[in-house]
Design a protein around this motif. Structure first.
Motif, PDB file in Angstrom:
ATOM      1  N   THR A 160     -15.667   9.610  -3.913  1.00 26.98           N
ATOM      2  CA  THR A 160     -14.653   9.739  -4.812  1.00 26.98           C
ATOM      3  C   THR A 160     -13.508  10.988  -4.308  1.00 26.98           C
ATOM      4  O   THR A 160     -13.960  12.169  -3.915  1.00 26.98           O
ATOM      5  CB  THR A 160     -14.984  10.052  -6.394  1.00 26.98           C
ATOM      6  OG1 THR A 160     -16.041   9.400  -6.679  1.00 26.98           O
ATOM      7  CG2 THR A 160     -13.717  10.033  -7.170  1.00 26.98           C
TER       8      THR A 160
ATOM      9  N   ASP B 200     -11.181   7.270 -10.530  1.00 26.92           N
ATOM     10  CA  ASP B 200     -10.649   7.030  -9.108  1.00 26.92           C
ATOM     11  C   ASP B 200     -10.347   8.278  -8.221  1.00 26.92           C
ATOM     12  O   ASP B 200     -10.580   8.335  -7.287  1.00 26.92           O
ATOM     13  CB  ASP B 200      -9.316   6.235  -9.354  1.00 26.92           C
ATOM     14  CG  ASP B 200      -9.511   4.971  -9.953  1.00 26.92           C
ATOM     15  OD1 ASP B 200     -10.322   4.507  -9.948  1.00 26.92           O
ATOM     16  OD2 ASP B 200      -8.411   4.613 -10.832  1.00 26.92           O
TER      17      ASP B 200
ATOM     18  N   ARG C  70     -10.033  -0.351  -9.329  1.00 23.93           N
ATOM     19  CA  ARG C  70     -10.020   0.976  -9.749  1.00 23.93           C
ATOM     20  C   ARG C  70      -9.848   0.898 -11.319  1.00 23.93           C
ATOM     21  O   ARG C  70      -9.664  -0.069 -12.000  1.00 23.93           O
ATOM     22  CB  ARG C  70      -8.454   1.457  -9.364  1.00 23.93           C
ATOM     23  CG  ARG C  70      -8.297   1.433  -7.634  1.00 23.93           C
ATOM     24  CD  ARG C  70      -7.189   2.309  -7.434  1.00 23.93           C
ATOM     25  NE  ARG C  70      -5.636   2.076  -7.883  1.00 23.93           N
ATOM     26  CZ  ARG C  70      -5.033   0.903  -7.014  1.00 23.93           C
ATOM     27  NH1 ARG C  70      -5.477   0.385  -6.135  1.00 23.93           N
ATOM     28  NH2 ARG C  70      -4.078   0.887  -7.589  1.00 23.93           N
ATOM     29  N   THR C  71     -10.143   2.224 -11.720  1.00 19.28           N
ATOM     30  CA  THR C  71     -10.332   2.396 -13.383  1.00 19.28           C
ATOM     31  C   THR C  71      -8.733   2.872 -14.011  1.00 19.28           C
ATOM     32  O   THR C  71      -8.398   3.035 -14.801  1.00 19.28           O
ATOM     33  CB  THR C  71     -11.061   3.180 -13.802  1.00 19.28           C
ATOM     34  OG1 THR C  71     -10.965   4.539 -13.048  1.00 19.28           O
ATOM     35  CG2 THR C  71     -12.735   2.712 -13.502  1.00 19.28           C
TER      36      THR C  71
ATOM     37  N   ILE D 215      -5.774   7.387  -3.363  1.00 13.14           N
ATOM     38  CA  ILE D 215      -6.493   6.190  -3.947  1.00 13.14           C
ATOM     39  C   ILE D 215      -5.897   5.122  -3.576  1.00 13.14           C
ATOM     40  O   ILE D 215      -6.437   4.169  -3.216  1.00 13.14           O
ATOM     41  CB  ILE D 215      -6.331   6.618  -5.617  1.00 13.14           C
ATOM     42  CG1 ILE D 215      -7.246   7.655  -6.157  1.00 13.14           C
ATOM     43  CG2 ILE D 215      -6.742   5.244  -6.312  1.00 13.14           C
ATOM     44  CD1 ILE D 215      -7.003   8.178  -7.406  1.00 13.14           C
ATOM     45  N   GLU D 216      -4.430   5.076  -3.713  1.00  9.17           N
ATOM     46  CA  GLU D 216      -3.739   3.729  -3.232  1.00  9.17           C
ATOM     47  C   GLU D 216      -3.294   3.398  -1.891  1.00  9.17           C
ATOM     48  O   GLU D 216      -3.003   2.366  -1.398  1.00  9.17           O
ATOM     49  CB  GLU D 216      -2.510   3.909  -4.222  1.00  9.17           C
ATOM     50  CG  GLU D 216      -2.712   3.852  -5.724  1.00  9.17           C
ATOM     51  CD  GLU D 216      -1.275   4.033  -6.529  1.00  9.17           C
ATOM     52  OE1 GLU D 216      -0.371   3.897  -6.068  1.00  9.17           O
ATOM     53  OE2 GLU D 216      -1.685   3.687  -7.723  1.00  9.17           O
TER      54      GLU D 216
ATOM     55  N   TYR E 195      -1.825   6.326 -14.775  1.00  8.36           N
ATOM     56  CA  TYR E 195      -3.175   6.739 -14.657  1.00  8.36           C
ATOM     57  C   TYR E 195      -3.345   7.423 -15.931  1.00  8.36           C
ATOM     58  O   TYR E 195      -2.463   8.176 -16.171  1.00  8.36           O
ATOM     59  CB  TYR E 195      -3.266   7.439 -13.566  1.00  8.36           C
ATOM     60  CG  TYR E 195      -3.752   6.696 -12.203  1.00  8.36           C
ATOM     61  CD1 TYR E 195      -4.855   6.602 -11.582  1.00  8.36           C
ATOM     62  CD2 TYR E 195      -2.682   6.586 -11.588  1.00  8.36           C
ATOM     63  CE1 TYR E 195      -5.116   5.722 -10.464  1.00  8.36           C
ATOM     64  CE2 TYR E 195      -2.684   5.654 -10.208  1.00  8.36           C
ATOM     65  CZ  TYR E 195      -3.815   5.551  -9.797  1.00  8.36           C
ATOM     66  OH  TYR E 195      -4.222   4.926  -8.663  1.00  8.36           O
TER      67      TYR E 195
ATOM     68  N   SER F  86      -8.902  -3.392 -13.923  1.00  6.79           N
ATOM     69  CA  SER F  86      -9.547  -2.493 -13.316  1.00  6.79           C
ATOM     70  C   SER F  86     -10.724  -3.163 -12.199  1.00  6.79           C
ATOM     71  O   SER F  86     -10.746  -3.060 -11.044  1.00  6.79           O
ATOM     72  CB  SER F  86     -10.397  -1.329 -13.976  1.00  6.79           C
ATOM     73  OG  SER F  86     -11.337  -1.966 -14.659  1.00  6.79           O
TER      74      SER F  86
END
Length: 328
Positions: free
Chosen positions: A140, A118, A59-60, A307-308, A91, A54
């Motif tokens: 977020t 995320d 990212r987590t 997110i990506e 995820y 991460s």
């Protein structure tokens, strides 16, 4: 001692980069090498270091979900769909429950932010400009489901109003002359975000007006079953009890059976959601099929895309369907 990528690389006589490509299914290596690395990783009981990963990725690989509760079976179905699709995309999921309390909801969101999720999937009881500003300041990504908040926030749902209007059209086609509408949450109108319930109610009213039916009895609040039992049902005028969720419809059916009202002879019952437990209920509830699994999956996919890839994956309003049971 924990096995590392360097340990696997040494055992396979390849570079750490080759091991990374094999473990993460990236191109650039032969299938023979990929298999060799994966076999070695399994034999050496390799476990990914998600903390290190991460930090590298920024990212987590976790998503947060904020729901009312899990008493309503449709929420449990939703959560299963979210968790499954998130896992498929790499995820893990934190679930938080608000018990429909506005302050609890903020506490849940803050909890998720502090754990650096995320992104968040939110079924909100809050609404208004101040709450919208609060969400935007989180930095977020947030996807809202069911209860609409703002056009500036990503939303996934269905045409609630049209779905309920279609339900009334179907009920009216079966020659019911009187209508009762059951939606306990309407007692909180103006106090909380009950967008889905308000939209369904408007759809009900539009349907009633379209068929020139008599003014309906609207039951809201916690005492709806007591009021229902006082209603003068009779065989001469068939009454349809239209409910804003299947959960209320099942309570209505149980209550009517308890006072000797025949379903659907004296009273028809219409639900909304098509929860999976209906297959165990007799008579089979007529209802509106809500695409609960699809909503969960699409919410995850849109959020992960943001997110990506930096942008939400746009999802048009999903469809609905009348499920013809035996209660109407």
């Amino acid at each position: 001692m924990r096995t590392t990528i360097k340990d696997i690389a040494a055992a396979c006589h390849v570079s750490a980069g080759t091991v990374d490509r094999a473990l993460n299914n990236r191109p650039g290596i032969s299938e023979k090498t990929r298999k060799k690395v994966l076999d070695a990783a399994a034999e050496m009981n390799y476990q990914p270091d998600f903390t290190a990963r991460s930090l590298v990725m920024g990212r987590t690989l976790t998503l947060g979900v904020v729901l009312f509760d899990l008493y309503n079976r449709s929420f449990a179905q939703l959560m299963n769909a979210i968790e499954k699709r998130a896992r498929e995309l790499g995820y893990f999921v934190y679930i938080t429950l608000t018990d429909k309390n506005a302050q609890n909801e903020r506490t849940c969101i803050d909890y998720l932010i502090n754990r650096k999720v995320d992104g968040i999937i939110l079924f909100s009881v809050n609404k208004g400009k101040e709450f919208e500003t609060y969400l935007n300041k989180l930095h977020t990504p947030v996807v809202t489901i069911f209860n609409y908040i703002s056009s500036d926030l990503e939303y996934i749902g269905i045409q609630e109003r049209q779905a309920m209007k279609d339900a009334v059209d179907y009920v009216a086609s079966k020659r019911y002359s009187r209508f009762i509408y059951v939606s306990p949450p309407l007692a909180y109108s103006g106090k909380s975000n009950i967008y889905t319930q308000e939209e369904r109610f408007q759809g009900f009213l539009e349907g009633i007006q379209g068929h020139k039916a008599a003014d309906p009895l609207v039951l809201k609040g916690a005492d709806y079953l007591e009021k229902l039992m006082a209603y003068p049902f009779n065989k001469a005028e068939k009454t349809a009890v239209v409910c804003s969720t299947d959960l209320y419809a099942l309570e209505v059916m149980n209550t009517l059976k308890g006072i000797g009202i025949a379903i659907p002879g004296e009273a028809g019952v219409m639900g909304f959601d098509d929860i999976d437990m209906l297959k165990y209920i007799s008579p089979r509830l007529t209802t509106v099929k809500y695409p609960i699994v699809q909503i969960g999956e699409k919410a995850v996919e849109s959020l992960v895309h943001k997110i990506e890839q930096g942008a939400f994956k746009s999802v048009p309003l999903l469809g609905h369907e009348i499920i013809k049971g035996e209660s109407i």
